[in-house]
Design a protein around this motif. Structure first.
Motif, short mmCIF file in Angstrom:
data_model
loop_
_atom_site.label_atom_id
_atom_site.label_comp_id
_atom_site.label_asym_id
_atom_site.label_seq_id
_atom_site.Cartn_x
_atom_site.Cartn_y
_atom_site.Cartn_z
N GLY A 43 0.72 -1.10 -0.05
CA GLY A 43 -0.03 -0.02 0.07
C GLY A 43 0.90 1.17 -0.05
O GLY A 43 0.67 2.37 -0.73
N LEU A 44 1.95 1.15 0.83
CA LEU A 44 2.82 2.44 0.88
C LEU A 44 3.42 2.73 -0.64
O LEU A 44 3.75 3.63 -1.11
CB LEU A 44 3.78 2.37 1.97
CG LEU A 44 3.43 2.30 3.33
CD1 LEU A 44 4.47 2.19 4.40
CD2 LEU A 44 2.62 3.85 3.55
N TYR A 45 3.92 1.55 -1.27
CA TYR A 45 4.62 1.56 -2.52
C TYR A 45 3.49 2.12 -3.47
O TYR A 45 3.83 3.08 -4.33
CB TYR A 45 5.17 0.24 -3.04
CG TYR A 45 5.85 0.41 -4.36
CD1 TYR A 45 6.90 1.06 -4.72
CD2 TYR A 45 5.09 0.07 -5.47
CE1 TYR A 45 7.38 1.40 -5.80
CE2 TYR A 45 5.44 0.28 -6.84
CZ TYR A 45 6.70 1.18 -7.09
OH TYR A 45 7.28 1.34 -8.37
N LEU A 46 2.34 1.66 -3.56
CA LEU A 46 1.23 2.15 -4.38
C LEU A 46 1.00 3.59 -4.35
O LEU A 46 0.96 4.35 -5.22
CB LEU A 46 -0.12 1.27 -4.26
CG LEU A 46 -1.24 1.62 -5.17
CD1 LEU A 46 -0.69 1.43 -6.48
CD2 LEU A 46 -2.48 0.74 -4.93
N ALA A 47 1.12 4.08 -2.95
CA ALA A 47 0.99 5.50 -2.62
C ALA A 47 2.06 6.32 -3.14
O ALA A 47 1.88 7.46 -3.67
CB ALA A 47 0.67 5.90 -1.10
N ILE A 48 3.12 5.85 -3.13
CA ILE A 48 4.22 6.86 -3.59
C ILE A 48 5.00 6.35 -4.82
O ILE A 48 5.69 6.91 -5.59
CB ILE A 48 5.52 6.72 -2.55
CG1 ILE A 48 6.11 5.32 -2.57
CG2 ILE A 48 5.01 6.86 -1.29
CD1 ILE A 48 7.50 5.02 -1.86
N SER A 49 4.18 5.30 -5.61
CA SER A 49 4.69 4.97 -6.90
C SER A 49 4.78 6.03 -7.86
O SER A 49 5.51 6.25 -9.01
CB SER A 49 3.80 3.69 -7.52
OG SER A 49 2.55 4.15 -7.62
N PRO A 50 3.72 6.89 -8.15
CA PRO A 50 3.84 8.08 -8.93
C PRO A 50 5.05 8.81 -8.85
O PRO A 50 5.80 9.23 -10.07
CB PRO A 50 2.38 9.05 -8.75
CG PRO A 50 1.63 8.30 -8.03
CD PRO A 50 2.54 7.08 -7.28
N TRP A 51 5.86 9.13 -7.86
CA TRP A 51 7.05 9.98 -7.63
C TRP A 51 8.10 8.95 -7.99
O TRP A 51 9.24 9.24 -8.26
CB TRP A 51 6.84 10.34 -6.11
CG TRP A 51 6.07 11.58 -6.42
CD1 TRP A 51 6.02 12.80 -6.61
CD2 TRP A 51 4.36 11.37 -5.59
NE1 TRP A 51 4.74 13.66 -6.34
CE2 TRP A 51 3.91 12.60 -5.81
CE3 TRP A 51 3.86 10.21 -5.11
CZ2 TRP A 51 2.62 12.89 -5.36
CZ3 TRP A 51 2.61 10.27 -4.94
CH2 TRP A 51 1.84 11.85 -5.06
N VAL A 52 7.96 7.72 -7.54
CA VAL A 52 9.16 6.59 -7.79
C VAL A 52 9.27 6.44 -9.22
O VAL A 52 10.21 6.58 -9.88
CB VAL A 52 8.99 5.47 -6.96
CG1 VAL A 52 9.76 4.45 -7.43
CG2 VAL A 52 8.87 5.78 -5.51
N THR A 67 -5.81 5.15 -3.40
CA THR A 67 -5.73 3.49 -3.20
C THR A 67 -4.59 3.11 -2.29
O THR A 67 -4.87 1.91 -1.80
CB THR A 67 -6.03 2.75 -4.57
OG1 THR A 67 -4.94 2.93 -5.56
CG2 THR A 67 -7.20 3.27 -5.07
N GLY A 68 -3.58 3.34 -2.51
CA GLY A 68 -2.36 2.98 -1.93
C GLY A 68 -2.54 3.39 -0.25
O GLY A 68 -2.25 2.48 0.51
N ILE A 69 -3.02 4.54 0.08
CA ILE A 69 -3.38 4.94 1.43
C ILE A 69 -4.39 4.06 2.13
O ILE A 69 -4.18 3.37 3.22
CB ILE A 69 -3.57 6.31 1.58
CG1 ILE A 69 -2.48 7.05 1.12
CG2 ILE A 69 -4.10 6.47 2.93
CD1 ILE A 69 -2.80 8.57 1.36
N ALA A 70 -5.35 3.63 1.22
CA ALA A 70 -6.63 2.58 1.58
C ALA A 70 -5.98 1.17 1.84
O ALA A 70 -6.16 0.67 3.07
CB ALA A 70 -7.61 2.60 0.64
N LEU A 71 -4.87 0.84 0.94
CA LEU A 71 -4.35 -0.59 1.28
C LEU A 71 -3.64 -0.69 2.46
O LEU A 71 -3.55 -1.72 3.33
CB LEU A 71 -3.75 -0.94 -0.06
CG LEU A 71 -3.00 -2.32 -0.23
CD1 LEU A 71 -4.33 -3.35 -0.01
CD2 LEU A 71 -2.32 -2.34 -1.14
N ALA A 72 -2.90 0.63 2.49
CA ALA A 72 -1.84 0.65 3.94
C ALA A 72 -2.74 0.53 5.00
O ALA A 72 -2.50 -0.13 6.22
CB ALA A 72 -1.15 1.72 3.78
#
Length: 143
Positions: A43-52, A67-72
């Motif tokens: 979830g954390l990776y999904l949340a930051i993936s746009p910047w990564v 959705t990344g925050i929701a998954l985390a």
């Protein structure tokens, strides 16, 4: 009429106490703790993936952040309140499925290869973790 024991508070009901004890026993297993941790990290990776990956500034970035925050948060819930969240594994699987199809739904034809690869892998991992969590919950209900 049957002899029915009355409890002044619902928290003192023996069935509820037994259910909480069973949930605590199940959530103490290393396999479930690993799934919880991996769900949180996914979830954390999904949340930051746009910047990564480098696709920030478009609608998919907002979708991935939310959705990344929701998954985390789900991953945290699995770890801290298993007795109330064990049935929510299907939501993690749904978030994973959304992450897989989001580049085409949100960005249409402007999705880049990096966007598609990142979301597909992250979504597949989230989908798998959601299915595993749901299976563990189903197995724990049977025992």
């Amino acid at each position: 009429m049957a002899d029915v024991a009355m409890h002044s508070r619902i928290e003192e009901h023996p069935d509820l106490l037994a259910l909480r004890a069973h949930a605590a026993e199940v959530s103490a297993k290393p396999a479930l703790q690993a799934v919880e941790g991996l769900t949180l990290l996914t979830g954390l990776y999904l949340a930051i993936s746009p910047w990564v990956v480098g696709f920030n500034g478009n609608p998919l970035a907002i979708s991935n952040l939310v959705t990344g925050i929701a998954l985390a948060v789900l991953g945290l819930g699995f770890g801290s309140a298993y007795e109330r969240t064990f049935g929510m594994g299907w939501a993690a699987a749904g978030i994973g499925a959304w992450a897989i199809i989001a580049p085409w739904v949100v960005q249409h034809a402007s999705a880049t290869t990096g966007t598609i690869v990142s979301n597909t892998i992250t979504g597949a991992v989230a989908l798998l973790l959601g299915v595993v969590t749901t299976a563990m919950a189903a197995r724990s209900r049977r025992t």
